[in-house]
Enzyme design. Structure first.
Site, PDB file in Angstrom:
ATOM      1  CG  HIS A   2       0.031   4.426   4.649  1.00  0.00           C
ATOM      2  ND1 HIS A   2      -0.728   3.666   5.499  1.00  0.00           N
ATOM      3  CD2 HIS A   2      -0.797   5.407   4.176  1.00  0.00           C
ATOM      4  CE1 HIS A   2      -1.964   4.153   5.563  1.00  0.00           C
ATOM      5  NE2 HIS A   2      -2.034   5.204   4.760  1.00  0.00           N
TER       6      HIS A   2
ATOM      7  CG  HIS B 155       3.852  -1.373  11.692  1.00  0.00           C
ATOM      8  ND1 HIS B 155       4.679  -0.288  11.842  1.00  0.00           N
ATOM      9  CD2 HIS B 155       3.097  -1.125  10.587  1.00  0.00           C
ATOM     10  CE1 HIS B 155       4.444   0.598  10.884  1.00  0.00           C
ATOM     11  NE2 HIS B 155       3.483   0.107  10.099  1.00  0.00           N
TER      12      HIS B 155
ATOM     13  CG  HIS C 150      -0.454   0.115   2.527  1.00  0.00           C
ATOM     14  ND1 HIS C 150       0.354  -0.834   3.100  1.00  0.00           N
ATOM     15  CD2 HIS C 150      -0.591   1.090   3.470  1.00  0.00           C
ATOM     16  CE1 HIS C 150       0.689  -0.462   4.323  1.00  0.00           C
ATOM     17  NE2 HIS C 150       0.134   0.718   4.574  1.00  0.00           N
TER      18      HIS C 150
ATOM     19  CG  ASP D 229       0.542  -1.066   7.879  1.00  0.00           C
ATOM     20  OD1 ASP D 229       1.456  -1.845   8.209  1.00  0.00           O
ATOM     21  OD2 ASP D 229       0.711   0.162   7.741  1.00  0.00           O
TER      22      ASP D 229
ATOM     23  CG  ASP E 289       4.956   3.333   7.405  1.00  0.00           C
ATOM     24  OD1 ASP E 289       4.041   3.731   6.644  1.00  0.00           O
ATOM     25  OD2 ASP E 289       4.744   2.521   8.332  1.00  0.00           O
ATOM     26  CG  HIS E 290       4.139   0.183   4.336  1.00  0.00           C
ATOM     27  ND1 HIS E 290       3.968  -1.128   4.725  1.00  0.00           N
ATOM     28  CD2 HIS E 290       3.708   0.946   5.376  1.00  0.00           C
ATOM     29  CE1 HIS E 290       3.452  -1.158   5.949  1.00  0.00           C
ATOM     30  NE2 HIS E 290       3.277   0.088   6.355  1.00  0.00           N
TER      31      HIS E 290
ATOM     32  CG  HIS F 156      -4.101   0.269   6.761  1.00  0.00           C
ATOM     33  ND1 HIS F 156      -4.037   0.867   8.002  1.00  0.00           N
ATOM     34  CD2 HIS F 156      -2.942   0.607   6.130  1.00  0.00           C
ATOM     35  CE1 HIS F 156      -2.900   1.534   8.110  1.00  0.00           C
ATOM     36  NE2 HIS F 156      -2.219   1.405   6.994  1.00  0.00           N
TER      37      HIS F 156
END
Ligand SMILES: [Zn+2]
Length: 254
Positions: free
Chosen positions: A55, A166, A53, A128, A57-58, A111
């Site tokens: 985001h 995570h 996805h 996530d 941080d990915h 999410h």
């Protein structure tokens, strides 16, 4: 296939999968540095990048990795992900030559609207969406969508290794124990998690069977979850129970 969690950023794991011949694939590289470090330390050649996805941080490490590695990038159809060579959607099959691997793409909205998961080679790369003893926050989807997504993941074989993005397991377990205080499998898992975290070791991957036995978000039909929901004044269906679980977890600080 070797399955290695690379700690990254605050509490992310970038998943590194590699075969015995030294070919690797990375999933959701939010940062290029830990990936480059692991490739060098293990003598691996990067063969592909998989994204679940949009985001940051990915995906934040994708540009950095592509500046050193000419590899395909698989990603959901979402323009918020700029760098992708292959756009994939529900039911597509990702076939890699090196490492030799095959993954089924599963759409898991909740999410985010375009979130996807990859299942194959005995592992589930779920970003996530599913966390150990928890699930992702509903930033873009509805409780009904997320529950449907989790139902599909929960239907995979019990020996599937769940690779979450995570390290949220200990806090998730504390919340889960407030929902199902009599769940012995949950108590056992939380005990193991505490010991692992005391030594700063990953609690992942975890088998899907363990999640089915311990994760309240996969257990909306359990007697304890139903009883907990009734105490919250909720007498609806499992979507209502799931929504109540998620709303309570959002404000849980224990
Ligand atoms: Zn996310």
């Amino acid at each position: 296939m070797h399955v290695v969690p690379l700690p990254a950023l605050a509490d992310n794991y970038i998943w590194l999968l590699h075969d015995d011949s030294g070919h690797a694939v990375v999933v959701d590289p939010g940062d290029a540095f830990p990936v480059e470090t692991a490739l060098k330390a293990r003598g691996l050649v990067l063969g592909a990048i998989l994204l679940t996805h949009h985001h940051h941080d990915h995906i934040g490490g994708v540009d950095g990795l592509l500046s050193h590695h000419d590899v395909p990038v698989y990603a959901p159809r979402d323009e918020r992900i700029g760098r992708a060579t292959h756009r994939v959607d529900d039911g597509d099959i990702v076939t890699l030559d090196a490492p030799a691997a095959r993954f089924e793409v599963i759409a898991v909205p909740g999410h985010t609207t375009s979130h996807i998961a990859y299942a194959g080679e005995g592992v589930l790369l779920c970003g996530d969406t599913l966390f150990s003893m928890g699930c992702g926050r509903l930033f873009e989807g509805t409780p009904a969508q997320m529950l449907s997504s989790l139902d599909r993941l929960a239907a995979l074989p019990g020996n599937t290794l769940v690779c979450c993005a995570h390290e949220y397991t200990a806090a998730n377990g504390r919340f889960a124990q407030t929902i199902e205080p009599s769940n012995r499998a949950l108590a056992t898992r939380q005990h193991e998690v505490s010991a692992l975290r005391a030594h700063n070791r990953p609690t992942l991957p975890v088998s899907l069977a363990t999640e089915q036995a311990t994760n309240p978000f996969l257990r909306t039909d359990s007697e304890e979850v139903i009883a907990w929901s009734r105490r919250q004044g909720i007498d609806g269906d499992r979507v209502a129970r799931f929504a109540a679980l998620r709303a309570n977890k959002d404000v849980f600080t224990g």
